[in-house]
Design an enzyme around this catalytic site. Structure first.
Site, PDB file in Angstrom:
ATOM      1  CG  HIS A 105      47.361  45.980  12.072  1.00  0.00           C
ATOM      2  ND1 HIS A 105      46.449  46.188  11.058  1.00  0.00           N
ATOM      3  CD2 HIS A 105      48.557  46.387  11.589  1.00  0.00           C
ATOM      4  CE1 HIS A 105      47.075  46.699  10.011  1.00  0.00           C
ATOM      5  NE2 HIS A 105      48.361  46.835  10.306  1.00  0.00           N
ATOM      6  CG  ASP A 146      46.638  39.882  13.314  1.00  0.00           C
ATOM      7  OD1 ASP A 146      47.408  39.289  12.532  1.00  0.00           O
ATOM      8  OD2 ASP A 146      46.529  41.121  13.362  1.00  0.00           O
ATOM      9  CD  GLN A 169      54.196  42.238  12.434  1.00  0.00           C
ATOM     10  OE1 GLN A 169      55.361  41.816  12.436  1.00  0.00           O
ATOM     11  NE2 GLN A 169      53.763  43.124  11.573  1.00  0.00           N
ATOM     12  CE  LYS A 173      52.087  42.494   7.932  1.00  0.00           C
ATOM     13  NZ  LYS A 173      52.641  43.846   8.025  1.00  0.00           N
ATOM     14  CB  CYS A 205      48.121  49.978  10.731  1.00  0.00           C
ATOM     15  SG  CYS A 205      48.548  50.595   9.109  1.00  0.00           S
TER      16      CYS A 205
HETATM   17  N1  PMP Z   1      47.878  42.505  11.786  1.00  0.00           N
HETATM   18  C1  PMP Z   1      49.129  42.814  12.144  1.00  0.00           C
HETATM   19  C2  PMP Z   1      49.595  42.478  13.544  1.00  0.00           C
HETATM   20  C3  PMP Z   1      49.977  43.410  11.222  1.00  0.00           C
HETATM   21  O1  PMP Z   1      51.221  43.733  11.588  1.00  0.00           O
HETATM   22  C4  PMP Z   1      49.514  43.686   9.914  1.00  0.00           C
HETATM   23  C5  PMP Z   1      50.402  44.350   8.886  1.00  0.00           C
HETATM   24  N2  PMP Z   1      51.080  45.492   9.372  1.00  0.00           N
HETATM   25  C6  PMP Z   1      48.204  43.340   9.591  1.00  0.00           C
HETATM   26  C7  PMP Z   1      47.419  42.750  10.551  1.00  0.00           C
HETATM   27  C8  PMP Z   1      47.612  43.610   8.250  1.00  0.00           C
HETATM   28  O2  PMP Z   1      48.218  42.815   7.286  1.00  0.00           O
HETATM   29  P1  PMP Z   1      47.935  43.050   5.754  1.00  0.00           P
HETATM   30  O3  PMP Z   1      48.158  44.526   5.499  1.00  0.00           O
HETATM   31  O4  PMP Z   1      48.950  42.203   5.066  1.00  0.00           O
HETATM   32  O5  PMP Z   1      46.537  42.638   5.468  1.00  0.00           O
END
Ligand code: PMP
Length: 420
Positions: free
Chosen positions: A124, A201, A204, A227, A365
């Site tokens: 991401h 990270d 997910q 999430k 993203c």
């Molecule tokens: N890493 C991953 C794999 C994600 O799916 C997301 C959210 N789409 C993020 C990071 C970023 O998370 P946040 O916007 O809650 O900071």
């Protein structure tokens, strides 16, 4: 699976019963954010109705109760992640802030000119851009592990990229585009041979399967509460005790100090050194309630139900003429990215929305992941354990309806529909 009490589970999530423009809501945008069980919503109301106070200051009853709730939530998160203790858990705003914290504190101190940071094509933007910026400041280099056609990481390439220069490996625990779950434990063992640190990270992952940070032996693990059925605005950085102990302040100000004079300041111990200013106390309480909720479920059965949903979805989607499904790595979590040849994905998502079906369309993203697939956007349906096979059928039915309607890509799609 058939024995999963999904109807009872759904009663815990009032929003799932909300109609949208006369259709029942079909929430298949869980990779963007999950819905909250009543217990989480009630924990926020309860906190604000009865215990609201700032924490760690003020010698009064509510300050003690708020501090107890906040630190209690930290202990719940620590146990949930298998951390060595609550002092390894830092509350942050979310995954993005946690990565920026590690880059700004650990990275600024430990990454030197000529060092390498190893990322993957599954990341991401939140696990790319902070490292890119750090690399620019520290004159370090980014190296990228490619994915294969199924969306699995090329582990031979990963091995080949590691060296004495590797300062950090930053890798997702589950791709938000393809659902791929990399073999973290194996990757950590390889990285540690070179003395590199590993940041995972978990944004997910934590909503889908249990995580044990000590079994994985990761140095950093980051996640977003929203999430995993908790509120927005709260997230977690787990850092190994001995790593966190060496980390200097990131943001500075109140709450993170020991002693302040105009001549200089000394800082609090961890994890408070990393929590400058007033935290999202209610958010932490809500995250604690989400942890309690998840721990109350049989997570093996949750995983089996999600697998059943995913298999059902893959089978049904494969029947749609011209539909291409991305991601086929074994052990994936349920994230279904797809395109239908000859149709406009934005128009498709808009059609689903008219049927009350929430999916995401775009780059998610994760533009480099899409570039690796040779695409710019996909439609993404991402189930959670409260989804049903009927909802998956509703999705596939609406996709078929759209395809049969013969909506063509580009401006023609808009031009054909009256009133657009
Ligand atoms: N890493 C991953 C794999 C994600 O799916 C997301 C959210 N789409 C993020 C990071 C970023 O998370 P946040 O916007 O809650 O900071």
């Amino acid at each position: 699976a058939a024995d999963f009490p999904v109807a009872a589970i759904r009663r815990d999530f009032p929003i799932l019963h909300r109609p949208v423009d006369g259709n029942p809501l079909v929430w298949l945008d869980n990779a963007a954010t999950t819905q909250k069980p009543l217990a989480v919503v009630e924990s926020l109301v309860d906190y604000y109705l009865h215990d609201n106070s700032n924490v760690h200051r003020g010698a009064h009853a509510l300050a003690r109760r708020a501090t107890e709730a906040y630190e209690g939530a930290r202990a719940k998160v620590a146990a949930f992640l298998g951390a060595g203790g609550p002092e390894e858990v830092v509350f942050v705003r979310g995954t993005t802030e946690a990565v920026n914290l590690v880059a700004g504190s650990w990275g600024e101190a430990e990454v030197r000119a000529g060092d390498e940071i190893v990322l993957t094509e599954l990341e991401h933007h939140a696990n790319i851009v902070p490292w890119q910026q750090l690399a620019r400041r520290r004159r370090a280099t980014l190296k990228v592990v490619p994915i294969d056609a199924t969306g699995a990481l090329d582990l031979d390439a990963f091995r080949a990229l590691l060296s004495q220069r590797t300062a950090l490996v930053a890798v997702t625990h589950a791709s938000n585009v393809l659902g791929t779950v990399p073999p973290i434990r194996e990757m950590v063992a390889l990285a540690h041979r070179y003395g590199a640190r590993v940041l995972v990270d978990g944004a997910q992952a934590v909503g889908h399967f249990p995580v044990d940070v000590r079994a994985l032996d990761v140095d950093f693990y980051v996640l977003s509460g929203h999430k995993m059925f908790a509120p927005t605005g709260i997230g977690v950085l787990y850092a190994k005790r001995e790593v966190l102990a060496t980390m200097g302040p990131w943001q500075t100000g109140g709450n993170m100090i020991d002693r302040v004079t105009f001549g200089g300041s000394t800082f609090a111990g961890q994890p408070h050194r990393m929590e400058a200013g007033t935290a999202d106390i209610a958010g932490a309480v809500g995250l604690g309630a989400a942890v309690d909720y998840l721990r109350g479920l049989d997570r093996e059965r949750v995983r089996a139900h999600e697998r059943h949903l995913a298999e059902h979805a893959c089978r049904a989607l494969a029947e749609v003429p011209g539909l291409r499904l991305f991601g086929a790595a074994p052990g994936r979590v349920a994230v279904h990215s797809f395109l239908v040849d000859g149709t406009d994905p934005v128009a498709l998502a808009a059609h689903l929305d008219r049927r009350g079906i929430a999916v995401r369309v775009g780059h998610h993203c994760a533009q480099p992941t899409l570039a690796a697939l040779g695409e710019a956007v996909t439609v993404r349906a991402s189930p959670a354990f409260y989804n049903t096979t009927d909802e998956v059928d509703a999705l596939v039915g609406a996709v078929l309806e759209f395809v049969a309607g013969g909506v063509r890509p580009g401006p023609a799609a808009g031009g054909r529909r009256p009133g657009r």
